[in-house]
Scaffold this motif. Structure first.
Motif, mmCIF file in Angstrom:
data_model
loop_
_atom_site.group_PDB
_atom_site.id
_atom_site.type_symbol
_atom_site.label_atom_id
_atom_site.label_comp_id
_atom_site.label_asym_id
_atom_site.label_seq_id
_atom_site.Cartn_x
_atom_site.Cartn_y
_atom_site.Cartn_z
ATOM 1 N N UNK A 38 0.839 -1.194 0.000
ATOM 2 C CA UNK A 38 0.000 0.000 0.000
ATOM 3 C C UNK A 38 0.871 1.239 0.000
ATOM 4 N N UNK A 39 0.371 2.272 -0.689
ATOM 5 C CA UNK A 39 1.095 3.530 -0.795
ATOM 6 C C UNK A 39 0.133 4.648 -0.403
ATOM 7 N N UNK A 40 0.532 5.424 0.625
ATOM 8 C CA UNK A 40 -0.353 6.459 1.171
ATOM 9 C C UNK A 40 0.413 7.768 1.330
ATOM 10 N N UNK A 41 -0.138 8.821 0.740
ATOM 11 C CA UNK A 41 0.393 10.171 0.934
ATOM 12 C C UNK A 41 -0.361 10.805 2.094
ATOM 13 N N UNK A 42 0.375 11.302 3.100
ATOM 14 C CA UNK A 42 -0.266 11.823 4.299
ATOM 15 C C UNK A 42 0.643 12.879 4.937
ATOM 16 N N UNK A 64 -2.744 -0.145 5.461
ATOM 17 C CA UNK A 64 -2.600 0.848 6.522
ATOM 18 C C UNK A 64 -3.591 1.976 6.278
ATOM 19 N N UNK A 65 -3.920 2.678 7.329
ATOM 20 C CA UNK A 65 -4.797 3.842 7.198
ATOM 21 C C UNK A 65 -4.466 4.832 8.305
ATOM 22 N N UNK A 66 -4.931 6.086 8.107
ATOM 23 C CA UNK A 66 -4.635 7.159 9.055
ATOM 24 C C UNK A 66 -5.924 7.862 9.459
ATOM 25 N N UNK A 101 -10.514 4.335 9.123
ATOM 26 C CA UNK A 101 -11.029 5.151 10.207
ATOM 27 C C UNK A 101 -12.281 5.878 9.721
ATOM 28 N N UNK A 102 -13.396 5.725 10.433
ATOM 29 C CA UNK A 102 -14.574 6.537 10.123
ATOM 30 C C UNK A 102 -15.475 6.572 11.351
ATOM 31 N N UNK A 151 -20.550 13.114 2.510
ATOM 32 C CA UNK A 151 -19.241 12.516 2.262
ATOM 33 C C UNK A 151 -18.434 12.569 3.555
ATOM 34 N N UNK A 152 -17.493 11.627 3.670
ATOM 35 C CA UNK A 152 -16.623 11.555 4.842
ATOM 36 C C UNK A 152 -15.191 11.447 4.344
ATOM 37 N N UNK A 153 -14.300 12.267 4.874
ATOM 38 C CA UNK A 153 -12.931 12.317 4.363
ATOM 39 C C UNK A 153 -12.072 11.233 5.012
ATOM 40 N N UNK A 154 -11.389 10.452 4.171
ATOM 41 C CA UNK A 154 -10.641 9.273 4.589
ATOM 42 C C UNK A 154 -9.189 9.361 4.142
ATOM 43 N N UNK A 155 -8.341 8.542 4.756
ATOM 44 C CA UNK A 155 -6.936 8.435 4.346
ATOM 45 C C UNK A 155 -6.527 6.971 4.439
ATOM 46 N N UNK A 156 -6.662 6.252 3.318
ATOM 47 C CA UNK A 156 -6.432 4.822 3.275
ATOM 48 C C UNK A 156 -7.756 4.105 3.398
ATOM 49 N N UNK A 157 -8.229 3.497 2.309
ATOM 50 C CA UNK A 157 -9.555 2.887 2.291
ATOM 51 C C UNK A 157 -9.610 1.818 1.215
ATOM 52 N N UNK A 158 -10.804 1.243 1.003
ATOM 53 C CA UNK A 158 -10.955 0.223 -0.028
ATOM 54 C C UNK A 158 -10.034 -0.951 0.226
ATOM 55 N N UNK A 159 -9.399 -1.440 -0.840
ATOM 56 C CA UNK A 159 -8.380 -2.477 -0.706
ATOM 57 C C UNK A 159 -7.043 -1.897 -1.146
ATOM 58 N N UNK A 160 -6.181 -1.574 -0.171
ATOM 59 C CA UNK A 160 -4.840 -1.045 -0.440
ATOM 60 C C UNK A 160 -4.892 0.200 -1.324
ATOM 61 N N UNK A 161 -5.857 1.065 -1.092
ATOM 62 C CA UNK A 161 -6.037 2.192 -2.005
ATOM 63 C C UNK A 161 -6.139 3.516 -1.264
ATOM 64 N N UNK A 162 -6.021 4.591 -2.041
ATOM 65 C CA UNK A 162 -6.208 5.952 -1.559
ATOM 66 C C UNK A 162 -6.857 6.766 -2.660
ATOM 67 N N UNK A 163 -8.021 7.325 -2.353
ATOM 68 C CA UNK A 163 -8.742 8.127 -3.331
ATOM 69 C C UNK A 163 -8.314 9.592 -3.263
#
Length: 574
Positions: free
Chosen positions: A96-100, A149-151, A207-208, A432-444
């Motif tokens: 997984x790749x997450x920009x945060x 991973x998620x934040x 996280x939600x 809408x709800x703002x997320x950081x790391x969701x779905x399957x190994x993804x980031x929208x």
């Protein structure tokens, strides 16, 4: 050698091979220069469709197999270019790749998980130059077979905490970890917080706020029906209660995804979980702390092997649709290779024919949405194994309107994660709800896409900043624009303005100098120049030009105020 690839001409030529419809996609990864795949994998790789350099255009990032460098595609106003960043080198088997923005300094840092090797955390020192701080940030620094991973901000202190999923069914040490962010340093609080300390073969988390109490809860998808999915309710004191069974969200399936969205627009966020042919589950949030599986009732059970899933309003008709990735080639009529579910607006979904997914038959895992052309229509990127990744360009042709909204915290986290958006237009609310790391190994995308159907004006936009309970309402908003909303600072429009309506010339400018049209010193003009992310760069008084040549090339927002009128304009420094 890096090359630029334009999608415009190819999209135009291919469009006439398709009939006009409310929903239409064209797969044009080749035209975009995305001739790559993850490679033969163990359960796929991840993708991010987020604007990593904050220039207002959604970029794309892929994880890769071992021996391959991470793949970054910068979006130059609809043109994609592969780029490399100083300080980032990673040839592990990444997942997984997450920009945060973990340190709230205004630029995106990078976290990359690895199934075989150690996870890597790269701090952005500014201007996309990075330092590997994996050994000092506080995360475990050994191979624990990490997948997702998620934040999120569990303690509402304004910085982003982290949940890391590890997957090894033979070693209980490969448990999940909950880390609390203390001014940029992370501490493992899994035990004191009440997180299970044994392995459950977890894929990913999210996280939600499932009960709308202002605190971010955690949902975890666990592979194998011997382990229940976990829903951890945030008690508001950095501890959690396991409400998996009591809520009905603790399902025993081969769970892969943690996809969040409000498919029925009731203000309570639902969960979509992919599974084997036993059927995916759409967990409808009943608003009383419980969930009910309505996948069969809604027509979204898939009944194949599902991996990544994402909610999106593809045709901007004000109803969230759903896309699901799968690993099959379509040769077995009983097992769908993938599916696009169109929301009918009555609580049911259908799979429409001939809308561009006919050849969506590759081994696919992760997917994410963003907007490659900034046209308000969400596009889809899909990570594939042995054949090239997909890019489904949204070419839907209709008169529906839209709004895009990005949040930025001030007392809360800079990325605006963990907050709720309500948009009310034509007598209908959407959430809408703002997320950081969701779905399957993804980031929208950081931008939330809201389709408005035929609404020509938005009655109001309501932002609920969950960390402090602040509610901001903005009324009478124009449609078909992108907005940056800063906590307690109002709206900064980042709409694309027609060149002939610009107050500046030339626009674009090659040297960074812009003259003002029909403005004299007698107008007593005040000019404020902002970065595309809303950071104030400078203010000038009673001058009829601006100069941004000392800054990097890109898009800037200019607010001007005279005794005659005020305006917000976009300028482009090429």
């Amino acid at each position: 050698m890096n090359k630029l690839f334009s999608i415009g001409l190819v999209t135009f030529l291919l469009f006439f091979n398709y009939s006009f419809s409310q929903v239409n996609f064209i797969e044009n990864s080749d035209a975009l220069g995305m001739s790559l795949s993850y490679g033969v994998s163990s359960l796929g790789g991840g993708v991010s469709f987020i604007d990593f350099d904050d220039d207002g255009w959604d970029d794309i990032s892929f994880t890769t197999q071992d021996t391959e460098e991470l793949y970054f595609l910068k979006n130059n106003e609809g043109l994609l270019e592969r780029v490399f960043f100083s300080g980032i080198s990673n040839t592990l088997k990444t997942k997984q790749i997450i920009w945060v923005d973990y340190d709230n300094d205004g630029d995106k840092d990078l976290f990359v998980t690895a199934l075989d090797g150690v996870n890597k955390f790269y701090k952005n020192d500014g201007n996309m130059v990075f330092t590997d701080i994996s050994n000092s940030i506080g995360f475990f620094n050994e191979n624990k077979y990490t997948t997702g991973a998620s934040f999120g901000d569990i303690d509402n202190d304004g910085d982003l905490d982290a949940f890391i999923c590890n997957r090894d069914d033979e070693n209980e040490a490969q448990r999940n970890f909950l880390y609390q962010n203390n001014n940029g340093l992370y501490t493992d609080i899994s035990s004191s917080a009440g997180i299970l300390l044994t392995s459950e073969i977890s894929f990913c988390s999210v996280f939600f706020d499932y009960n709308n109490d202002g605190f971010q809860d955690i949902y975890v998808s666990n592979d194998k029906p011997t382990y229940t999915n976990r829903l951890y309710k945030n008690n508001g004191d950095s501890t959690f209660e396991d409400t998996s069974e009591a809520s009905g969200a603790g399902i025993f399936v081969n769970a892969m995804s943690t996809t969040i969205g409000d498919y029925n627009n009731d203000g309570w966020f639902d969960i979509y979980v992919t599974n084997t042919p036993d059927g995916n589950q759409l967990l409808k949030n009943n608003g009383d702390g419980t969930f009910t599986d309505v996948a069969r009732d809604t027509g979204t059970s898939f009944d194949s092997v599902g991996w990544g899933a994402v909610f999106l309003d593809a045709d901007n008709d004000s109803n969230l649709d759903l896309y699901v990735s799968g690993p099959f080639d379509g040769s077995d009529s009983n097992l769908l290779p993938s599916a696009f579910y169109h929301n009918q607006g009555d609580g049911t979904f259908i799979i429409p024919n001939n809308i561009g997914f006919e050849n969506d038959t590759r081994i696919s895992y992760s997917n994410a949405i963003g907007d490659i052309e900034n046209d308000g229509k969400p596009d889809l990127v899909v990570s594939n194994d042995t054949e090239n990744n997909f890019f489904f360009n949204n070419t839907s042709n209709n008169s529906n309107n839209w709004i895009k909204i990005k949040l930025e915290g001030t007392s809360g986290n800079k990325d605006g994660i963990g907050n709720q958006i309500e948009v009310f237009a034509n007598g209908k609310s959407q959430y809408r709800y703002t997320l950081c790391g969701e779905g399957y190994l993804s980031q929208n995308s950081s931008y939330e896409f809201i389709g408005l159907s035929s609404a020509s004006n938005i009655d109001y936009i309501k932002i609920t900043w969950k960390h402090n309970g602040l509610v901001e309402v903005f009324e009478n908003i124009n449609v078909n624009q992108s907005l940056l909303i800063k906590e307690n600072n109002g709206i900064l429009s980042i709409n694309s303005y027609p060149k002939n309506n610009s107050l500046f010339y030339p626009n674009p400018s090659n040297n960074g100098v812009f003259q003002l049209k029909n403005i004299t010193i007698l107008d007593e003009i005040i000019i404020s120049v902002y970065s595309i992310t809303g950071k104030l760069l400078f203010t000038k008084f009673n001058e009829n030009f601006i100069d941004v040549s000392l800054y990097k090339r890109g898009i800037y927002i200019v607010k001007s105020l005279t005794n005659k009128k005020s305006s917000i304009q976009k300028i482009i420094y090429l």
